[in-house]
Enzyme design. Structure first.
Site, PDB file in Angstrom:
ATOM      1  N   LYS A  54       0.844  -1.167   0.026  1.00  0.00           N
ATOM      2  CA  LYS A  54      -0.078   0.020  -0.091  1.00  0.00           C
ATOM      3  C   LYS A  54       0.884   1.303   0.022  1.00  0.00           C
ATOM      4  O   LYS A  54       0.559   2.360  -0.774  1.00  0.00           O
ATOM      5  CB  LYS A  54      -1.141   0.178   1.395  1.00  0.00           C
ATOM      6  N   GLN A  98      -4.530  -1.201   9.594  1.00  0.00           N
ATOM      7  CA  GLN A  98      -4.728  -2.507   8.960  1.00  0.00           C
ATOM      8  C   GLN A  98      -5.469  -3.584   9.558  1.00  0.00           C
ATOM      9  O   GLN A  98      -5.219  -3.662  10.921  1.00  0.00           O
ATOM     10  CB  GLN A  98      -3.332  -2.864   8.533  1.00  0.00           C
ATOM     11  N   ASP A 121     -11.343   3.103   3.458  1.00  0.00           N
ATOM     12  CA  ASP A 121     -11.531   1.685   3.271  1.00  0.00           C
ATOM     13  C   ASP A 121     -13.065   1.278   3.270  1.00  0.00           C
ATOM     14  O   ASP A 121     -13.578   0.508   2.867  1.00  0.00           O
ATOM     15  CB  ASP A 121     -11.091   0.666   4.609  1.00  0.00           C
TER      16      ASP A 121
HETATM   17  N1  GUN Z   1      -7.173  -6.595   6.084  1.00  0.00           N
HETATM   18  C1  GUN Z   1      -7.778  -7.498   4.934  1.00  0.00           C
HETATM   19  N2  GUN Z   1      -8.192  -6.862   4.014  1.00  0.00           N
HETATM   20  C2  GUN Z   1      -8.196  -5.449   4.428  1.00  0.00           C
HETATM   21  C3  GUN Z   1      -8.415  -4.111   3.784  1.00  0.00           C
HETATM   22  O1  GUN Z   1      -9.224  -4.124   2.589  1.00  0.00           O
HETATM   23  N3  GUN Z   1      -8.444  -3.048   4.586  1.00  0.00           N
HETATM   24  C4  GUN Z   1      -7.949  -3.267   6.091  1.00  0.00           C
HETATM   25  N4  GUN Z   1      -7.849  -1.875   6.622  1.00  0.00           N
HETATM   26  N5  GUN Z   1      -7.467  -4.248   6.375  1.00  0.00           N
HETATM   27  C5  GUN Z   1      -7.618  -5.375   5.538  1.00  0.00           C
END
Ligand code: GUN
Length: 302
Positions: A54, A98, A121
């Site tokens: 990311k 995350q 998100d």
């Molecule tokens: N963990 C697994 N997929 C995601 C996601 O799309 N966003 C976040 N913040 N954590 C995750």
């Protein structure tokens, strides 16, 4: 192989190029670029690899980026304090925490603390509500479902009137993608069925699908005889089924498998996404799109 491969890696490149061009234009006209903060708590190898990607992608598209790597024993209070700090920071347009978080932290409390206007998100209840209402209300569609819809549309698959079957009912994928596909909107207007662990005859439902979206987290769950000939199969599963040594780096890497028996399914489906290289790359791409969108909302240019 009869199915056309829908490659997330290729679609990602198209979208990232679009984002890079828009970021440059906004920088020239308004003197700002999007700002994204990633918050990682703990040292789960999977989470570290997602967050690293990311950050790398944010750099590539010209965003300002802040990394918060916090220890596994970070208190809930301290995490809420960090979120409050970035909620108030004018240079930050997107806050990403995350998931999953360590057990001692209440995930719901944390997600609810993020300013809905920085929730790139799309997990805050306000944004979940906006998604449900649809149309102009939607600010930040959650990244994986948004990526899935983008892949279906860019592959040229007709969604209007299509039978869509979603396998799985998670908050991150199953529930939102089902909601998005039945909306009265371009790339949607489908008839949607959601199946899950208590569904009586999974195979019979899947076999009706013109578009089959599988997000169950069970390697090889969907068998080739469950697939309608010519259907579009979107495999969201990223299951770590072992380890191998990378030929490129010489390091240990995970062997990934999807929720669909790919080798057999590709002989029956009309379209199919591979694992890896399918839905995976789209999630991060749509996170970049949402972060850019957040700045555009702030500037009043959308
Ligand atoms: N963990 C697994 N997929 C995601 C996601 O799309 N966003 C976040 N913040 N954590 C995750």
């Amino acid at each position: 192989m009869s199915a056309k491969l829908i490659k997330g890696t290729e679609i990602r490149e198209q979208i990232l190029e679009e984002i890079i061009a828009e970021v440059a234009e906004i920088k020239e006209k308004h003197g700002v670029v999007p700002g994204l903060v990633t918050i990682l708590v703990g040292e789960s190898p999977a989470s570290i690899s997602y967050v690293t990607l990311k950050i790398k992608t944010a750099h590539r598209v010209g965003f300002n980026e802040i990394q918060e790597s916090q220890p596994d024993d970070l208190s809930e209070e301290a995490l809420l304090g960090l979120i409050d700090k970035y909620n108030k920071d004018d240079a930050i347009n997107g806050i990403l925490v995350q998931l999953p978080l360590p057990k001692h932290i209440d995930e719901k409390k944390v997600l609810n603390a993020i300013d809905p206007d920085k929730d790139v998100d799309g997990f805050h209840p306000v944004n979940v509500g906006r998604l449900m209402i649809g149309g102009d209300e939607v600010k930040f569609p959650p990244c994986t479902p948004a990526g899935i819809q983008e892949m279906i549309v860019r592959a040229g698959v007709e969604t209007s009137g299509a039978e869509v079957v979603v396998v799985g009912r998670s908050n991150i994928v199953g529930k939102p993608i089902a909601n998005m596909m039945f909306q009265k909107a371009a790339g949607a207007n489908s008839t949607v069925t959601v199946v899950h662990t208590r569904t009586k005859d999974l195979a019979a439902h899947c076999l009706r699908a013109d578009i089959l979206i599988v997000a169950a987290g069970v390697p090889g769950l969907v068998k080739p005889e469950w697939i309608k000939p010519g259907a579009c199969v979107i495999d969201v599963g990223v299951n770590r089924i072992g380890e191998k040594i990378s030929e490129k780096t010489g390091k240990k890497i995970a062997i990934l498998s999807g929720d669909v028996d790919f080798d057999a399914a590709k002989e029956i489906a009309g379209y199919i996404t591979p694992v890896p290289g399918g839905v995976g790359p789209m999630t991060i791409t749509m996170l970049m799109k949402n972060t850019l969108k957040s700045l555009k909302f702030k500037l009043g240019i959308i």
